[in-house]
Design a protein around this motif. Structure first.
Motif, short mmCIF file in Angstrom:
data_model
loop_
_atom_site.label_atom_id
_atom_site.label_comp_id
_atom_site.label_asym_id
_atom_site.label_seq_id
_atom_site.Cartn_x
_atom_site.Cartn_y
_atom_site.Cartn_z
N ALA A 169 0.67 -1.33 0.09
CA ALA A 169 0.12 0.04 -0.05
C ALA A 169 0.90 1.34 0.05
O ALA A 169 0.46 2.10 -0.71
CB ALA A 169 -0.93 -0.01 1.23
N ALA A 170 1.99 1.17 0.58
CA ALA A 170 2.93 2.28 0.76
C ALA A 170 3.54 2.70 -0.63
O ALA A 170 3.53 3.86 -0.96
CB ALA A 170 4.10 1.99 1.59
N ALA A 171 3.65 1.64 -1.39
CA ALA A 171 4.40 1.90 -2.79
C ALA A 171 3.27 2.56 -3.51
O ALA A 171 3.54 3.12 -4.39
CB ALA A 171 5.05 0.76 -3.29
N LEU A 172 2.10 1.91 -3.53
CA LEU A 172 0.86 2.64 -4.40
C LEU A 172 0.46 4.09 -3.97
O LEU A 172 0.18 4.77 -4.84
CB LEU A 172 -0.30 1.64 -4.24
CG LEU A 172 -0.33 0.35 -4.68
CD1 LEU A 172 -1.24 -0.58 -4.51
CD2 LEU A 172 0.00 0.19 -6.35
N ALA A 173 0.72 4.29 -2.75
CA ALA A 173 0.27 5.67 -2.36
C ALA A 173 1.32 6.60 -2.79
O ALA A 173 0.93 7.58 -3.09
CB ALA A 173 0.45 5.56 -0.51
N ALA A 174 2.70 6.24 -2.64
CA ALA A 174 3.74 7.09 -3.30
C ALA A 174 3.63 7.34 -4.77
O ALA A 174 3.73 8.54 -5.18
CB ALA A 174 5.08 6.46 -2.96
N VAL A 175 3.40 6.41 -5.35
CA VAL A 175 3.06 6.57 -6.69
C VAL A 175 1.94 7.43 -7.02
O VAL A 175 1.98 8.29 -8.14
CB VAL A 175 2.92 5.22 -7.51
CG1 VAL A 175 2.38 5.15 -9.21
CG2 VAL A 175 4.11 4.27 -7.48
N SER A 176 0.79 7.36 -6.36
CA SER A 176 -0.41 8.04 -6.54
C SER A 176 -0.03 9.59 -6.38
O SER A 176 -0.43 10.33 -7.10
CB SER A 176 -1.53 7.48 -5.53
OG SER A 176 -1.88 6.45 -5.99
N ALA A 177 0.64 9.79 -5.15
CA ALA A 177 1.17 11.22 -4.72
C ALA A 177 1.93 11.89 -6.08
O ALA A 177 1.71 12.92 -6.20
CB ALA A 177 1.97 11.24 -3.52
N ILE A 221 -4.70 7.97 -0.05
CA ILE A 221 -3.53 8.49 0.65
C ILE A 221 -2.83 9.36 -0.27
O ILE A 221 -2.60 10.43 0.27
CB ILE A 221 -2.74 7.46 1.29
CG1 ILE A 221 -3.79 6.79 2.39
CG2 ILE A 221 -1.62 7.84 2.18
CD1 ILE A 221 -3.12 5.34 3.15
N GLY A 222 -2.41 8.88 -1.24
CA GLY A 222 -1.34 9.64 -2.25
C GLY A 222 -2.16 10.94 -2.50
O GLY A 222 -1.47 11.89 -2.60
N GLY A 223 -3.46 10.90 -2.70
CA GLY A 223 -4.27 11.96 -3.46
C GLY A 223 -4.32 13.07 -2.22
O GLY A 223 -3.97 14.25 -2.64
N VAL A 224 -4.73 12.68 -1.10
CA VAL A 224 -4.91 13.71 -0.10
C VAL A 224 -3.61 14.34 0.32
O VAL A 224 -3.60 15.62 0.29
CB VAL A 224 -5.35 13.07 1.11
CG1 VAL A 224 -5.70 13.89 2.36
CG2 VAL A 224 -6.90 12.48 0.80
#
Length: 406
Positions: A46-54, A149-152
């Protein structure tokens, strides 16, 4: 266009370099914080996906980042829902993948007008949820959590670390346009005065047409500047100015349209224009009015440039025309225009009763029509200039800085 002093140019170069560094810092911090938050909540994947989204959702303005974040989250939700629903009922087969991608693509095409990025995210999320989710059932939920998470966090850093760069750029663009148009007015005045050969009149008209197109094309920069201030806590001092930019640009566009009409009138008159300029002094008086308008427009451009530099934090006082002098020029031009309209009315009455005995081939009634057209355009230009001067004076007095008051 007036060249800025070396110190101002030097400061602008450093400011540009600083903004590039700030943009890189935005992405770095957003990715790092997103990774840490998602890792604490749901683990490494989930951390990797959040960083990519951000990193993906970060745009040049906070408002664009908000839009892309919302589109990404909605695209993930719709895509994941399609894949979960089809696999749950039909299982994973070749034709199942076909159905998922086809359905997701159709939905994406249907909602493309509502969000182009969301439309591309739907089939991607559907396919990833279908293929990756087979080996790891938690993947769809983790992808959605990462997008949220990445979006927010991306939105937070985009707003907090986004100086009103594009708002300043829009102000600079407007100032440059004003001064560029002001520099074309003496050329148009020479054309009206008969100082330009008839062979070049068409080229002058085409140049005026190009200037008008350039003014219209600048709307995108000004729109981006307004967008840059939405949800931006650092651009409050520019809010009133940026809101007034569309009106200023509208006045400038109308002004350039009248300039184009004047150039067209002279060009269409052709050799007869040189003849009229030879026998009548009114053409030179019209040209003098255009030169006065050029000085007034130059005043507006320099004041807008001054506002732009000062709101950028640069204490630089431009040597500009005295405001009282420009207001006096405006009053003088309005008076002279009224006199020219009265003279035209008198000439029109005389023309209706007799033909003038001057050695010319141009028909008097045609000359009256040409004068009427030019005076109409000059009057509209003067009205637009008056509105522009009023607007820039309101910017001066409206709270950017008290130093603008004369």
């Amino acid at each position: 266009m007036r060249t800025l002093p070396w110190t101002i140019q030097h400061n602008l170069k450093w400011r540009k370099a600083g903004l590039l560094g700030l943009a890189a810092l935005q992405k770095t911090l957003a990715a790092a914080v997103s990774w840490q938050v998602a890792f604490l909540l749901a683990g490494t994947e989930a951390a990797a996906l959040a960083a990519v989204s951000a990193v993906i959702v970060l745009q040049v303005t906070g408002w664009q980042t908000i839009q892309k974040s919302i589109e990404r989250v909605l695209g993930v939700i719709i895509g994941i829902s399609i894949s979960i629903g089809i696999v749950h009922y039909l299982g994973l087969q070749v034709w199942t993948i076909f159905c998922v991608v086809f359905a997701a693509s159709i939905i994406g095409i249907c909602i493309q007008k509502q969000g182009a990025y969301m439309a591309t995210q739907i089939p991607i999320s559907a396919l990833l949820g279908l293929v990756v989710g087979v080996g790891e059932e938690s993947y769809p939920l983790l992808r959605l959590l990462g997008a949220l998470i990445g979006g927010v966090i991306g939105i937070a850093f985009s707003i907090l670390l986004s100086p009103p760069t594009y708002a300043h750029k829009a102000q600079k663009t407007l100032a440059n346009l004003l001064q560029e148009v002001a520099q074309t007015l003496p050329t148009l005045a020479d054309t009206v005065a008969g100082s330009v050969a008839s062979s070049r009149q068409l080229a002058i008209y085409e140049h005026m047409h190009a200037v008008e197109r350039k003014v219209r094309a600048s709307e995108r920069d000004l729109a981006l500047g307004r967008e840059n201030l939405r949800f931006n806590p650092w651009g409050r001092s520019l809010q009133g100015i940026v809101e007034g930019q569309p009106h200023m640009l509208e006045m400038l566009e109308k002004l350039t349209r009248q300039m184009e009409r004047i150039a067209w009138t002279v060009s269409e008159t052709g050799n007869s224009w040189e003849e009229m300029c030879t026998f009548y002094a009114w053409a030179k008086r019209y040209a003098e009015l255009l030169r006065i308008m050029g000085e007034m427009l130059d005043f507006v451009g320099k004041r807008v440039q001054q506002v732009s530099l000062t709101t950028s934090g640069m204490n630089y006082k431009l040597e500009i025309h005295d405001e009282n002098r420009v207001l006096a020029q405006l009053e003088q031009a309005q008076k002279r225009l009224t006199e020219e309209e009265a003279a035209l009315l008198k000439d029109r009455e005389e023309t209706s009763v007799k033909q003038q005995a001057k050695p010319e081939s141009t028909h008097p009634s045609y000359r009256v029509v040409v004068r009427s057209s030019l005076l109409l355009d000059l009057g509209r230009m003067l009205d637009d200039l008056e509105e522009m001067i009023t607007t820039v004076r309101r910017w001066q007095a409206g709270g950017v800085s008290g130093q603008f008051l004369s």
